[in-house]
Design a protein around this motif. Structure first.
Motif: not given
Length: 291
Positions: A81, A72-75, A77-78
């Protein structure tokens, strides 16, 4: 004579190779920089495995390196998007521009208009002249207008603006495309029982398809790369890839490896479009050059 021909070919091919190198070097630099560390960037190393050892640092910062792609990676997902925003806005605006622009171009090609002293050529030039206006001139009016219409930081707002931005180019390309189609074909269709719209959809559009494809691709490229209005009118939800690329700065300066990785991911779809649809682009943009 033979020596002159050989020298001429050497000069021509040498010039073409030099121009290809100059054109492709920025892409090469961007791709290789995405695999560099800070030391390699500052020292100007260029050749992988010779000047420097490739590293996944740039792609790891986006969550796209092989060692973190399953986590899982917030970067990531950003990035996805923003990538999705760019795809949605570019395709929607280009499609809308093609529909409106093709109808406008067909009207300018087939009918004679008179608006005061203006004729068809004057109207066509008026559309194209909108590209002369510097974008910064529209900054304040658009900010005020979009605030009143609640279109700030929305994909709909970008789609409408990008449609207006590429519409003059679409009209100009499609008008030249329709001018190359003999009007006798439409007249024959009308004699056979087609309506005006039937002749347009059944006869004219299939012939003009290469020009439409070229105009659509050019519109997608222009919308995809647009930065000024995307940075001005978006903040979080509707932000696109160019804005994300420009924001790769940290406390110690620009994160060149992250910016290069983002830029590589951003230009990859355009490179694929150029490779696989080159013949449509050339055929469409050269329509009307020879009559």
């Amino acid at each position: 004579m033979r020596a002159r021909v050989i020298i001429s070919r050497v000069l021509i091919y040498g010039t073409l190779i030099l121009w290809a190198f100059i054109s492709l070097f920025p892409i090469y630099w961007t791709v290789t920089t995405s695999f560099k560390t800070a030391v390699n960037v500052t020292q100007g190393h260029l050749i992988p495995w010779i000047d420097f050892q490739p590293d996944w640092r740039g792609w790891r910062s986006l969550g796209l390196s092989p060692d973190v792609i399953g986590n899982t990676s917030t970067a990531r997902e950003e990035f996805l998007k923003r990538f999705g925003n760019s795809v949605l806005v570019s395709l929607s605006a280009s499609t809308l521009a093609i529909v409106i622009g093709s109808l406008a171009a067909y009207g300018l090609s087939r009918f004679d208009y008179k608006w005061g002293p203006w004729r068809n050529k004057d109207i066509s030039f008026f559309f194209l002249s909108q590209l002369i206006l510097p974008p910064v001139v529209l900054a304040m009016p658009l900010l005020v207008l979009y605030k009143e219409l609640a279109l700030l930081d929305t994909r709909v707002g970008l789609i409408l603006l990008y449609t207006l931005m590429v519409l003059p180019i679409v009209i100009w390309i499609m008008r030249d495309q329709f001018d190359t189609i003999p009007i006798e074909l439409e007249q024959a269709a009308l004699v056979d029982g087609c309506t005006t719209w039937g002749a347009f959809f059944r006869v004219v559009l299939p012939i003009a398809l290469p020009g439409m494809v070229a105009a659509f691709i050019l519109s997608v490229v222009l919308c995809w790369n647009e930065y000024f209005f995307a940075a001005l009118l978006t903040s979080t939800d509707a932000k696109t890839l160019p804005v994300m690329v420009a924001s790769q700065t940290g406390s110690q300066g620009i994160n060149w490896w992250s910016m290069a990785a983002l830029s590589t991911a951003a230009i990859a779809p355009l490179v694929m479009i150029g490779i696989f649809l080159e013949r449509y682009i050339v055929k469409g943009l050269t329509a009307g050059s020879v009559k």
